[in-house]
Write an enzyme that holds these catalytic residues in place. Structure first.
Site, PDB file in Angstrom:
ATOM      1  N   LYS A  42      36.016  36.510  29.284  1.00 32.74           N
ATOM      2  CA  LYS A  42      35.680  35.048  29.368  1.00 32.74           C
ATOM      3  C   LYS A  42      35.125  34.635  30.863  1.00 32.74           C
ATOM      4  O   LYS A  42      35.497  35.108  31.773  1.00 32.74           O
ATOM      5  CB  LYS A  42      37.204  34.403  29.300  1.00 32.74           C
ATOM      6  CG  LYS A  42      37.153  32.954  29.322  1.00 32.74           C
ATOM      7  CD  LYS A  42      38.514  32.200  29.363  1.00 32.74           C
ATOM      8  CE  LYS A  42      38.739  30.990  29.487  1.00 32.74           C
ATOM      9  NZ  LYS A  42      39.979  30.309  29.400  1.00 32.74           N
ATOM     10  N   ASP A 137      48.745  23.963  26.114  1.00 30.92           N
ATOM     11  CA  ASP A 137      47.801  23.557  25.274  1.00 30.92           C
ATOM     12  C   ASP A 137      47.822  24.642  24.003  1.00 30.92           C
ATOM     13  O   ASP A 137      46.777  25.241  23.585  1.00 30.92           O
ATOM     14  CB  ASP A 137      46.161  24.199  25.911  1.00 30.92           C
ATOM     15  CG  ASP A 137      45.015  23.515  25.220  1.00 30.92           C
ATOM     16  OD1 ASP A 137      45.319  22.622  24.633  1.00 30.92           O
ATOM     17  OD2 ASP A 137      43.935  24.050  25.475  1.00 30.92           O
TER      18      ASP A 137
END
Length: 498
Positions: A42, A137
């Site tokens: 990422k 989240d």
């Protein structure tokens, strides 16, 4: 880097392709050069690299992931790399599809599969809660389902330490009521989000569906969840998991997990988890082409391929069937048209249709003129083979002397026909000397020896009934004499001398 040849890359890894891109950065598939293990890297976007706040958050995420113990229901952290040119987190590659893709493609998962997904997610959240980390989240996009039905939690991008006072952040459809107001983060917020996802797995839709942020916030903060949309045995789990006050919910993911297992076993039996995992594996198998390592997974024989093939074959069969049906209809219409046309023999020079079909053989018409002289009484009238003195009486006297008088008596411009004789191909009609035919619109007094029926000589008389004619069915040795009754009050028919 794949698609970014001049971008910074994490050393020690060979990148294969890009898996996804977003506002915060991009994720690429790569392999570790030392042991050839596939990983997901990422990268923080170049734009955010200039913002120290986002760089600090990225480092914080890496530290939280590094603090978690390895867990089969959470993606494993490998390393964090940062230079002046970029920053990246190297994670375990989860070879599967997101729960969001599964719900979008296949709809509700069913109760047992939904319970299995919820259990796997709660196990991943429990590992984070154990070290004091709150995910904040949790949503279908951050739950990955592997080919064997196992689920894993990913993306701790906005995770914080429990008890921290933070600003409102998260994904609105899954945010707990206290998260909207910027309250302190705690495990109860993750429990609320996990229950919302559980509701969506059961029903295929979210519990609150307002189209603007303000209305959606009011629904999460004040509107009770629509528990009547879920199966009755599971309504208690949804109602408590989505309670408005954090203290009314399950205190932690572990407490929620214990309650879930008790309810699931009571409602669906002890084998509920095995059946739920098989169901998830089947749903994931339909989305194999979207797996990160799809090139390494054989696609032959999957349910997705069979379904698509069946659909294509079904469409092909339908098209072939419709084409054949159209051809049959056209062929049937053609046959009917041919039969209709063949019922009446049309000859050159005639354009009148008779109500009854006439089967007139040209050969018999041609033979008639050779025999007419011996049936006719001696008179100064011309022979049938010769041209009539008045062309109006016979438009085509030389080619077919008997064709037009035979067809025309059935329709006249001023009067309806009085006789509709039907002549067999083998019948040779005789002519009476006293018959006055009307071959044209304006009848004349000139007798025509080629008339095959007795016609009313009075043009002003309209028939009141249809005449009847007798016809011979077998080839006669002597010519038959058709008997015709004239309704107009004319003289009775006369026998023709043989």
């Amino acid at each position: 880097m794949y698609g970014h040849t001049d971008a910074w890359r994490v050393p020690g890894y060979t990148e294969i392709r890009e898996l996804g891109v977003g506002g915060g950065g991009r994720v690429v598939l790569a392999r570790h050069d030392a042991d050839d293990i596939p990983v997901a890297i990422k990268y923080l976007s170049d734009q955010l690299m200039t913002d120290l706040h986002f760089v600090a958050r990225f480092r914080h995420e890496a530290r939280l992931l590094a603090a978690m113990d390895p867990n089969p229901h959470a993606a494993r952290f490998y390393e964090y790399a940062e230079t002046s040119r970029g920053a990246a987190i190297v994670m375990e590659l989860v070879d599967g599809v997101s729960l969001r893709a599964m719900l979008r493609s296949e709809g509700p998962t069913g109760p047992e599969a939904a319970l299995t997904v919820l259990k796997g997610s709660l196990l991943g959240l429990a590992a984070a809660h154990e070290i004091g980390v709150v995910h904040r989240d949790y949503k279908p996009e951050n739950v990955m389902v592997e080919a064997d039905g196992n689920s894993k939690l990913v993306d701790f991008g906005i995770a914080v330490q429990a008890g921290e006072g933070v600003s409102a952040s998260g994904t609105p459809p899954y945010m707990a009521p206290e998260q909207w107001s910027g309250g302190r983060a705690g495990p109860a917020g993750d429990v609320y989000a996990a229950t919302v996802v559980f509701f969506e797995c059961l029903t295929g839709s979210r519990p609150f569906r307002a189209q603007n942020i303000a209305a959606l916030a009011r629904q999460h903060q004040a509107t009770p969840p629509p528990v009547d949309e879920v199966p009755p045995p599971l309504r208690g789990l949804v109602e408590r998991g989505m309670a408005k006050r954090p203290q009314d919910r399950y205190g932690s993911a572990e407490e929620f997990l214990r309650e879930l297992e008790t309810v699931a076993a009571g409602a669906y039996g002890p084998a509920w988890e095995e059946r739920g995992r098989r169901r998830l594996a089947a749903l994931a198998g339909l989305l194999v082409p979207f797996f990160p390592l799809k090139k390494d997974v054989p696609e032959a024989g999957t349910a997705l391929a069979e379904t698509r093939l069946g659909g294509l074959l079904g469409q092909a069969r339908m098209k072939i069937g419709l084409t054949l049906a159209g051809m049959v209809v056209i062929a049937a219409g053609t046959v009917a048209l041919v039969q209709t046309v063949s019922g009446t023999t049309l000859q050159a020079g005639t354009s009148i249709e008779t109500p009854s079909p006439l089967a007139l053989d040209p050969s018999s018409a041609g033979d008639a003129p050779t025999e007419e002289p011996e049936d006719s009484e001696p008179s100064p009238e011309p022979s049938p083979v010769s041209t009539s003195p008045k062309p109006a009486a016979s438009p085509t006297p030389v080619v077919r002397p008997t064709a037009k008088p035979t067809l025309r008596p059935t329709r006249r411009p001023t009067a309806k026909p009085t006789v509709k004789p039907t002549v067999r191909p083998t019948v040779k009609p005789t002519v009476r000397p006293t018959t006055r035919p009307k071959p044209s619109a304006k009848p004349t007094s000139q007798p025509d020896p080629t008339v095959t029926a007795t016609i009313d000589p009075q043009p002003t008389t309209r028939p009141t009934s249809r005449p009847t004619a007798t016809r011979t069915t077998a080839p006669p040795t002597t010519r038959p004499t058709p008997t015709v009754s004239e309704p107009g009050g004319s003289s009775p028919p006369q026998d023709v001398p043989r």
